[in-house]
Write a protein that holds these residues in place. Structure first.
Motif, PDB file in Angstrom:
ATOM      1  N   SER A  99     -10.167   5.836  -4.429  1.00  0.00           N
ATOM      2  CA  SER A  99      -9.423   6.446  -5.549  1.00  0.00           C
ATOM      3  C   SER A  99     -10.653   6.829  -6.455  1.00  0.00           C
ATOM      4  N   ARG A 113      -1.553  -6.382  -6.297  1.00  0.00           N
ATOM      5  CA  ARG A 113      -2.293  -6.637  -7.524  1.00  0.00           C
ATOM      6  C   ARG A 113      -3.629  -7.333  -7.193  1.00  0.00           C
ATOM      7  N   MET A 161       5.069  -0.641  -6.231  1.00  0.00           N
ATOM      8  CA  MET A 161       5.035   0.994  -5.340  1.00  0.00           C
ATOM      9  C   MET A 161       4.333   1.869  -6.170  1.00  0.00           C
ATOM     10  N   GLU A 162       3.375   2.545  -5.598  1.00  0.00           N
ATOM     11  CA  GLU A 162       2.560   4.002  -6.256  1.00  0.00           C
ATOM     12  C   GLU A 162       3.100   4.852  -5.437  1.00  0.00           C
ATOM     13  N   GLY A 163       3.761   5.594  -5.687  1.00  0.00           N
ATOM     14  CA  GLY A 163       4.283   6.686  -4.509  1.00  0.00           C
ATOM     15  C   GLY A 163       5.425   5.835  -3.646  1.00  0.00           C
ATOM     16  N   LYS A 192       3.455   4.144  -1.234  1.00  0.00           N
ATOM     17  CA  LYS A 192       2.701   2.704  -0.753  1.00  0.00           C
ATOM     18  C   LYS A 192       2.797   1.891  -1.745  1.00  0.00           C
ATOM     19  N   ILE A 201       1.104  -1.436  -3.577  1.00  0.00           N
ATOM     20  CA  ILE A 201      -0.292  -1.484  -3.949  1.00  0.00           C
ATOM     21  C   ILE A 201      -0.322  -2.994  -4.241  1.00  0.00           C
ATOM     22  N   ARG A 212       2.890  -6.861  -4.998  1.00  0.00           N
ATOM     23  CA  ARG A 212       2.652  -5.494  -4.759  1.00  0.00           C
ATOM     24  C   ARG A 212       3.640  -4.607  -5.728  1.00  0.00           C
TER      25      ARG A 212
END
Length: 270
Positions: A257, A60, A52-54, A56, A58, A50
């Protein structure tokens, strides 16, 4: 017409190298953890994929074998699944069922990859299950894995982060297995071709108000919906190929998204 339009959309996306969707028999899956093992099947570590996006994390995304449609019974995917299937972690106080899940996961590997059991990666995974004493609980990710039951798959230490499913012999064996499935053929209502029929269609994810496991666009689950003694998908024959294409396209359009997805009040349009 809707199913045909979705199949057409899938085929257009497939023709575009920049946005190609997964081919028949495959899917793109976010997998938070890899079980890293050596050639002898010894556990090395859990690798967190994982980022971090922001705020959260995420996972792979990997191209894996298409997931089967899960019901109340025990059924495993090929080389990926939640931790209760992969590691036999009992989350619901039912150790007998958990062991059945683990055994189902092992048997799926032996059944679908019978032509690749000599591959170093597949052999290592099977050896992993032959070693009852593994130091899993010492890994720093163990507590989170037990708590959250994340999706997992295997990676061979020497492959440097590549998953076992992506080894060339494994992909070839899986491709051969899916090519041999489905002897019974019917006239597909979407394409007009004589092809193996889908008994159960893959689930549609991201449907507002539906179960988290997904919803069915084509389903016959009550006697009143059936005709002439036909069961399940035989009531509306759609080929495995067309069912895969329309569900893959619709799931792509309904991704969180996706710019094609819009929610208006309590109405969710794709």
């Amino acid at each position: 017409m809707i199913l045909q339009a979705l199949c057409d959309y899938y085929q257009r996306k497939q023709a575009d190298p920049n946005t190609a969707l997964a081919p028949f028999g495959f899917e793109e899956k976010g997998i938070p953890f890899l079980v890293v093992i050596d050639r002898d099947g010894r556990f090395i570590q859990f690798e967190d994929t994982r980022v971090m996006e922001g705020k959260k994390p995420i996972p792979r995304r990997f191209r894996v074998a298409k997931g089967i449609k899960k019901t109340s019974g025990v059924a495993a995917n090929l080389l990926w699944d939640p931790a209760d299937y992969v590691l036999g972690i009992d989350k619901k106080g039912n150790p007998q069922r958990t062991e059945q899940q683990r055994q189902s996961f092992i048997e799926q590997i032996r059944f679908l990859l019978c032509d690749a059991v000599t591959d170093a990666g597949v052999a290592a995974v099977l050896r992993f299950y032959e070693q009852p004493e593994q130091s899993l609980i010492a890994d720093r990710h163990w507590a989170e894995i037990v708590e959250t039951n994340p999706v997992m798959t295997f990676s061979l230490l020497e492959d440097g982060g590549k998953i076992v499913f992506h080894r060339s012999d494994v992909l070839a064996a899986y491709q051969q297995a899916i090519n041999q499935q489905g002897d019974a053929r019917s006239r597909c209502l979407v394409t007009g071709e004589l092809l193996p029929m889908a008994v159960l269609h893959p689930s549609i994810r991201g449907v507002w108000g539906a179960q988290s496991s997904g919803a069915s666009l084509v389903s016959f689950n009550k006697d009143a919906f059936r005709s002439w003694g036909k069961e399940q998908g035989a009531n509306s024959p759609v080929s495995e190929k067309a069912a895969f294409e329309y569900t893959t396209a619709l799931n792509y359009l309904l991704e969180t998204s996706s710019l094609n997805r819009m929610q208006l009040g309590d109405v969710n349009d794709g």
